[in-house]
Design a protein around this motif. Sequence first.
Motif, PDB file in Angstrom:
ATOM      1  N   ASN A   1      48.076  55.004  46.565  1.00  0.00           N
ATOM      2  CA  ASN A   1      48.948  53.831  46.622  1.00  0.00           C
ATOM      3  C   ASN A   1      48.327  52.696  47.429  1.00  0.00           C
ATOM      4  O   ASN A   1      48.556  51.518  47.125  1.00  0.00           O
ATOM      5  N   VAL A   2      47.553  53.054  48.441  1.00  0.00           N
ATOM      6  CA  VAL A   2      46.863  52.015  49.221  1.00  0.00           C
ATOM      7  C   VAL A   2      45.860  51.276  48.341  1.00  0.00           C
ATOM      8  O   VAL A   2      45.806  50.038  48.336  1.00  0.00           O
ATOM      9  N   PHE A   3      45.069  52.029  47.572  1.00  0.00           N
ATOM     10  CA  PHE A   3      44.092  51.382  46.693  1.00  0.00           C
ATOM     11  C   PHE A   3      44.791  50.586  45.581  1.00  0.00           C
ATOM     12  O   PHE A   3      44.295  49.535  45.176  1.00  0.00           O
ATOM     13  N   THR A   4      45.928  51.093  45.105  1.00  0.00           N
ATOM     14  CA  THR A   4      46.693  50.337  44.106  1.00  0.00           C
ATOM     15  C   THR A   4      47.185  49.019  44.696  1.00  0.00           C
ATOM     16  O   THR A   4      47.086  47.961  44.064  1.00  0.00           O
ATOM     17  N   GLY A   5      47.716  49.098  45.911  1.00  0.00           N
ATOM     18  CA  GLY A   5      48.172  47.883  46.586  1.00  0.00           C
ATOM     19  C   GLY A   5      47.037  46.907  46.845  1.00  0.00           C
ATOM     20  O   GLY A   5      47.200  45.693  46.697  1.00  0.00           O
ATOM     21  N   LEU A   6      45.879  47.445  47.226  1.00  0.00           N
ATOM     22  CA  LEU A   6      44.711  46.585  47.451  1.00  0.00           C
ATOM     23  C   LEU A   6      44.300  45.868  46.171  1.00  0.00           C
ATOM     24  O   LEU A   6      43.966  44.679  46.189  1.00  0.00           O
ATOM     25  N   ASN A   7      44.330  46.608  45.069  1.00  0.00           N
ATOM     26  CA  ASN A   7      43.967  45.998  43.787  1.00  0.00           C
ATOM     27  C   ASN A   7      44.966  44.906  43.403  1.00  0.00           C
ATOM     28  O   ASN A   7      44.572  43.829  42.933  1.00  0.00           O
ATOM     29  N   ASP A   8      46.251  45.183  43.630  1.00  0.00           N
ATOM     30  CA  ASP A   8      47.278  44.199  43.275  1.00  0.00           C
ATOM     31  C   ASP A   8      47.152  42.931  44.119  1.00  0.00           C
ATOM     32  O   ASP A   8      47.232  41.816  43.593  1.00  0.00           O
ATOM     33  N   ILE A   9      46.946  43.111  45.415  1.00  0.00           N
ATOM     34  CA  ILE A   9      46.899  41.928  46.280  1.00  0.00           C
ATOM     35  C   ILE A   9      45.592  41.161  46.106  1.00  0.00           C
ATOM     36  O   ILE A   9      45.545  39.946  46.294  1.00  0.00           O
ATOM     37  N   SER A  10      44.517  41.867  45.710  1.00  0.00           N
ATOM     38  CA  SER A  10      43.241  41.170  45.511  1.00  0.00           C
ATOM     39  C   SER A  10      43.253  40.323  44.247  1.00  0.00           C
ATOM     40  O   SER A  10      42.488  39.364  44.128  1.00  0.00           O
ATOM     41  N   THR A  11      44.122  40.686  43.292  1.00  0.00           N
ATOM     42  CA  THR A  11      44.229  39.884  42.066  1.00  0.00           C
ATOM     43  C   THR A  11      45.356  38.860  42.146  1.00  0.00           C
ATOM     44  O   THR A  11      45.615  38.155  41.171  1.00  0.00           O
ATOM     45  N   TRP A  12      46.037  38.816  43.289  1.00  0.00           N
ATOM     46  CA  TRP A  12      47.108  37.828  43.454  1.00  0.00           C
ATOM     47  C   TRP A  12      46.559  36.403  43.426  1.00  0.00           C
ATOM     48  O   TRP A  12      47.043  35.569  42.657  1.00  0.00           O
ATOM     49  N   PRO A  13      45.542  36.078  44.233  1.00  0.00           N
ATOM     50  CA  PRO A  13      44.961  34.732  44.089  1.00  0.00           C
ATOM     51  C   PRO A  13      44.211  34.620  42.765  1.00  0.00           C
ATOM     52  O   PRO A  13      43.525  35.556  42.346  1.00  0.00           O
ATOM     53  N   MET A  14      44.364  33.512  42.101  1.00  0.00           N
ATOM     54  CA  MET A  14      43.730  33.324  40.797  1.00  0.00           C
ATOM     55  C   MET A  14      42.214  33.324  40.934  1.00  0.00           C
ATOM     56  O   MET A  14      41.660  32.732  41.861  1.00  0.00           O
ATOM     57  N   SER A  15      41.565  33.990  40.002  1.00  0.00           N
ATOM     58  CA  SER A  15      40.107  34.045  39.995  1.00  0.00           C
ATOM     59  C   SER A  15      39.544  32.716  39.497  1.00  0.00           C
ATOM     60  O   SER A  15      40.270  31.911  38.895  1.00  0.00           O
ATOM     61  N   PRO A  16      38.256  32.465  39.718  1.00  0.00           N
ATOM     62  CA  PRO A  16      37.652  31.233  39.185  1.00  0.00           C
ATOM     63  C   PRO A  16      37.817  31.104  37.670  1.00  0.00           C
ATOM     64  O   PRO A  16      38.038  30.005  37.162  1.00  0.00           O
ATOM     65  N   ALA A  17      37.719  32.227  36.952  1.00  0.00           N
ATOM     66  CA  ALA A  17      37.876  32.178  35.492  1.00  0.00           C
ATOM     67  C   ALA A  17      39.296  31.801  35.097  1.00  0.00           C
ATOM     68  O   ALA A  17      39.509  31.176  34.053  1.00  0.00           O
TER      69      ALA A  17
END
Length: 411
Positions: free
Chosen positions: A45-61
């Motif tokens: 769940n920690v890694f899932t949360g990390l993945n979710d929060i890391s994709t929260w800010p929009m990527s350059p693409a």
Amino acid sequence: MARIYRILSQFFIKFFSKSRTISNEPLNKVSLIVIVVIDIFILINVFTGLNDISTWPMSPAQTYPCYYEWNNYRTQTDQDKDYNIISRSLRSNSFKKSYQQAEEGHLGKVFTTCLKYAEYKDKINNPENQQAERTINQKQSKISSLRRANNTIREQYDSTLLEKIAGQSRQRSINQVSAEQAKQELERNNRNISRLKQEIDNLKNQLVSRPESVSFIDFINDEDKFKTISEKYQQASFWYPSIQFGFQSLFLLPLIFIALSVHKFTQRRGYGLIALISWHLLVIFFIPLILRIFEFLQVGAIFQFIFDIIIEIFGRLLFLVSYVYILFIPLIGFGIIKFFQKIVFNTKIQAASRVKKLLCINCARKIKHDDHYCPHCGYYQYVECQSCHNITYKYLPYCKHCGASQDSVVD
């Protein structure tokens, strides 16, 4: 080497002791399995949360969705590049809505120039142009069919021609058409192919010359606009990993702080089970943080660089790489352990704070004011002052009785 081994042994003994005991009593196997299962569940769940929060800010693409197509257009040398980019604009969905959908559930906005870019594409994406594109595709399909037919006819023509040269009668031929008929059909198909190509070229020119297409081509040929979006995209690409790392840290640091606070509190109060679980949680929360730090520092790139150098030096003796890793990785591990042992968990550095809080100098657990030995770990808290010969606290810089410096005192 012996000292490193001793430090490493103490670290792992302390780690596994905290991980497998409650109030210095070993866990039973069932309890240990339950805690391990909890650890795995929380780690996932920690890694899932990390993945979710890391994709929260929009990527350059996502912020600059037009950059790749725009950049590809500018680097192309094909004479049909204007038509190609217009052709890619002809689809059923709205480009602007598609770009803006990336904003949903994310932090950030699509760059305004890309939205303008999408508006131009949406203007091109009208029923009339879509019909022209379908007509072009149909004619392309006909050309492909005619070319396949020509290949078949050529095979028959060559075979028929050989039969004719060999003097074989028409009745005994394995081909359905004569050489003359095959030649005529080839010529007819080639004329049709040429005609279809000309019609396709005309349709392409019509598409490119329409007002909405001309406006779009003028827009994407604007040097200043592309330069601006290119610079911003490169800048965003540079900072995006740092932004992701920052958000991941914001996710992990509160969890680490809570787990550490609970662990210290429960240790002082003697709540063994909660102290054990909070210790496990603390370790679990540190694992992804360390991995993210390594990823942020591009440790993998460093290893790849070293690996490339080794390959250049040793050629095909790749088994030597294993020796390098076997020697290199432990050195890094020893360095990390040394850092935590000497800086983060250094007893001498933390002694003053622990004495002030009535904690054991060694294990940091609660003791009484007059305890010479820690009731938890058995550590002797005092040392004899070389000046006044009274006992004073270990590792403190000055004697509590006479104020003499204790730097020269040996443990």
